[in-house]
Design a protein around this motif. Sequence first.
Motif, PDB file in Angstrom:
ATOM      1  N   ASP A   1      61.509 -35.436 139.288  1.00  0.00           N
ATOM      2  CA  ASP A   1      60.550 -36.031 139.667  1.00  0.00           C
ATOM      3  C   ASP A   1      59.191 -35.396 140.285  1.00  0.00           C
ATOM      4  N   THR A   2      59.088 -34.359 139.740  1.00  0.00           N
ATOM      5  CA  THR A   2      57.824 -33.685 140.310  1.00  0.00           C
ATOM      6  C   THR A   2      56.480 -33.571 139.455  1.00  0.00           C
ATOM      7  N   LYS A   3      55.546 -34.352 139.945  1.00  0.00           N
ATOM      8  CA  LYS A   3      54.165 -34.233 139.127  1.00  0.00           C
ATOM      9  C   LYS A   3      53.147 -33.026 139.294  1.00  0.00           C
ATOM     10  N   ILE A   4      52.686 -32.443 138.195  1.00  0.00           N
ATOM     11  CA  ILE A   4      51.704 -31.473 138.375  1.00  0.00           C
ATOM     12  C   ILE A   4      50.552 -31.870 137.408  1.00  0.00           C
ATOM     13  N   SER A   5      49.558 -32.362 138.232  1.00  0.00           N
ATOM     14  CA  SER A   5      48.014 -32.926 137.588  1.00  0.00           C
ATOM     15  C   SER A   5      46.942 -32.596 138.449  1.00  0.00           C
ATOM     16  N   ASP A   6      45.835 -32.609 137.516  1.00  0.00           N
ATOM     17  CA  ASP A   6      44.681 -32.318 138.189  1.00  0.00           C
ATOM     18  C   ASP A   6      44.473 -30.971 138.657  1.00  0.00           C
ATOM     19  N   ASN A   7      45.096 -29.920 138.256  1.00  0.00           N
ATOM     20  CA  ASN A   7      45.035 -28.414 138.515  1.00  0.00           C
ATOM     21  C   ASN A   7      44.219 -28.043 137.296  1.00  0.00           C
ATOM     22  N   VAL A   8      44.021 -26.434 137.516  1.00  0.00           N
ATOM     23  CA  VAL A   8      43.138 -25.873 136.340  1.00  0.00           C
ATOM     24  C   VAL A   8      44.285 -25.586 135.315  1.00  0.00           C
ATOM     25  N   TYR A   9      45.610 -24.838 135.676  1.00  0.00           N
ATOM     26  CA  TYR A   9      46.556 -24.577 134.934  1.00  0.00           C
ATOM     27  C   TYR A   9      47.847 -25.387 135.749  1.00  0.00           C
ATOM     28  N   GLY A  10      48.558 -26.035 134.869  1.00  0.00           N
ATOM     29  CA  GLY A  10      49.803 -26.700 135.451  1.00  0.00           C
ATOM     30  C   GLY A  10      50.813 -25.755 135.551  1.00  0.00           C
ATOM     31  N   LEU A  11      51.774 -25.638 134.499  1.00  0.00           N
ATOM     32  CA  LEU A  11      52.913 -24.756 134.656  1.00  0.00           C
ATOM     33  C   LEU A  11      52.447 -23.361 133.884  1.00  0.00           C
ATOM     34  N   TYR A  12      52.801 -22.204 134.566  1.00  0.00           N
ATOM     35  CA  TYR A  12      52.384 -21.069 133.868  1.00  0.00           C
ATOM     36  C   TYR A  12      53.647 -20.128 133.824  1.00  0.00           C
ATOM     37  N   LEU A  13      54.073 -19.857 132.587  1.00  0.00           N
ATOM     38  CA  LEU A  13      55.224 -19.449 132.432  1.00  0.00           C
ATOM     39  C   LEU A  13      55.316 -17.715 131.711  1.00  0.00           C
ATOM     40  N   GLU A  14      55.930 -16.970 132.506  1.00  0.00           N
ATOM     41  CA  GLU A  14      56.002 -15.695 131.932  1.00  0.00           C
ATOM     42  C   GLU A  14      57.201 -15.302 131.252  1.00  0.00           C
ATOM     43  N   PRO A  15      57.582 -14.257 130.642  1.00  0.00           N
ATOM     44  CA  PRO A  15      58.598 -14.145 129.750  1.00  0.00           C
ATOM     45  C   PRO A  15      60.037 -14.216 130.702  1.00  0.00           C
TER      46      PRO A  15
ATOM     47  N   VAL B   1      50.815 -26.821 130.112  1.00  0.00           N
ATOM     48  CA  VAL B   1      51.864 -25.777 129.894  1.00  0.00           C
ATOM     49  C   VAL B   1      51.351 -24.514 129.256  1.00  0.00           C
ATOM     50  N   ARG B   2      51.349 -23.430 129.901  1.00  0.00           N
ATOM     51  CA  ARG B   2      50.908 -22.227 128.988  1.00  0.00           C
ATOM     52  C   ARG B   2      52.204 -21.058 129.266  1.00  0.00           C
ATOM     53  N   ASN B   3      52.620 -20.850 128.192  1.00  0.00           N
ATOM     54  CA  ASN B   3      53.858 -19.958 128.025  1.00  0.00           C
ATOM     55  C   ASN B   3      53.161 -18.375 127.353  1.00  0.00           C
ATOM     56  N   GLU B   4      53.170 -17.634 128.312  1.00  0.00           N
ATOM     57  CA  GLU B   4      52.274 -16.104 127.663  1.00  0.00           C
ATOM     58  C   GLU B   4      53.153 -15.501 126.767  1.00  0.00           C
ATOM     59  N   ALA B   5      54.650 -15.787 127.038  1.00  0.00           N
ATOM     60  CA  ALA B   5      55.564 -14.930 126.127  1.00  0.00           C
ATOM     61  C   ALA B   5      55.347 -15.302 124.453  1.00  0.00           C
ATOM     62  N   GLU B   6      55.366 -16.661 124.328  1.00  0.00           N
ATOM     63  CA  GLU B   6      55.051 -17.304 123.076  1.00  0.00           C
ATOM     64  C   GLU B   6      53.920 -16.979 122.480  1.00  0.00           C
ATOM     65  N   GLU B   7      52.821 -17.256 123.286  1.00  0.00           N
ATOM     66  CA  GLU B   7      51.336 -16.843 122.872  1.00  0.00           C
ATOM     67  C   GLU B   7      51.243 -15.583 122.310  1.00  0.00           C
ATOM     68  N   LEU B   8      51.553 -14.521 123.193  1.00  0.00           N
ATOM     69  CA  LEU B   8      51.456 -13.113 122.923  1.00  0.00           C
ATOM     70  C   LEU B   8      52.744 -12.824 121.783  1.00  0.00           C
ATOM     71  N   ALA B   9      53.741 -13.224 121.735  1.00  0.00           N
ATOM     72  CA  ALA B   9      54.661 -13.011 120.521  1.00  0.00           C
ATOM     73  C   ALA B   9      54.199 -13.522 119.332  1.00  0.00           C
ATOM     74  N   ALA B  10      53.378 -14.439 119.261  1.00  0.00           N
ATOM     75  CA  ALA B  10      52.726 -15.069 118.011  1.00  0.00           C
ATOM     76  C   ALA B  10      51.615 -14.041 117.594  1.00  0.00           C
ATOM     77  N   GLN B  11      51.240 -13.291 118.560  1.00  0.00           N
ATOM     78  CA  GLN B  11      50.172 -12.345 118.098  1.00  0.00           C
ATOM     79  C   GLN B  11      50.579 -10.897 117.966  1.00  0.00           C
ATOM     80  N   GLY B  12      51.987 -10.713 118.048  1.00  0.00           N
ATOM     81  CA  GLY B  12      52.521  -9.644 118.048  1.00  0.00           C
ATOM     82  C   GLY B  12      52.258  -8.590 119.408  1.00  0.00           C
ATOM     83  N   LYS B  13      52.302  -9.068 120.208  1.00  0.00           N
ATOM     84  CA  LYS B  13      51.654  -8.241 121.605  1.00  0.00           C
ATOM     85  C   LYS B  13      52.496  -8.512 122.716  1.00  0.00           C
ATOM     86  N   ARG B  14      52.708  -7.581 123.780  1.00  0.00           N
ATOM     87  CA  ARG B  14      53.460  -7.765 124.848  1.00  0.00           C
ATOM     88  C   ARG B  14      52.771  -8.205 125.851  1.00  0.00           C
TER      89      ARG B  14
END
Length: 241
Positions: free
Chosen positions: A182-196, A215-228
């Motif tokens: 029941d935790t609300k995350i809204s009206d921020n610039v970034y909501g949930l930011y996940l590292e690997p 929700v921004r998942n850096e591991a998934e984004e960079l894995a799709a680009q073949g980067k660390r």
Amino acid sequence: MILDFKKWSGLALATFLFVGAAVAGEMPFPPIENGKVKLVVADSPYLLEQGAVFSAKDTLEIEPGVTVLMGEYAKLMFRGSVKIIGTDAAPVVFKSADSLKSWNGLHFVSANKPFEIKNLVVENAFRNTVFRSKGIFENVKFVNNYYGLWIDDVPEVFLARCEFVRNRFALSIRAGQVVSADTKISDNVYGLYLEPGGKFDGDKSLIKDNLEADVRNEAEELAAQGKRVNRNIWHRIETSF
């Protein structure tokens, strides 16, 4: 002439008392004595201008309804077990003394000693962190911070009925697990930011209406680009702040 002087002196006295009350309206944050600090609502608001570090043997007791105003270089660091228990009607508040400036933030580094934070409002901090610690935040509001809550290398942190609003990075998980209910995350610039190494267990439908990304998942984004993931990205972000 005498009447005018009496009026002038009465006005001057009233002005003096008003200014004196304004200056005396903020109680200095007390130093740690005999391993303890107690903040009472009768002396609120308190003013903390520098850092205060509580060791594993120190305790901080705060009555519901207490407000602590933070100077630009103020921070609170907890190396041991800590409880901050406000109420729904009278939460404990930590916020900057000058709303145009940020303060350092809250830092929990309590290792195997858990923390319990209930009915708290945290405003205008640069970064609030939990590092190698475990505990619960219940009905805590993170408002207008640069990093609302930064989680790193934790076994488990619980969020219950919390709210993140108007933060730059609301909830950032570098490493460890956050269990959210029941935790609300809204009206921020970034909501949930996940590292690997970060994991989030909760209802992501409550993460919505954030400006850049819910929700921004850096591991998934960079894995799709073949980067660390470059861990220096956070240093670049903070330098530009």
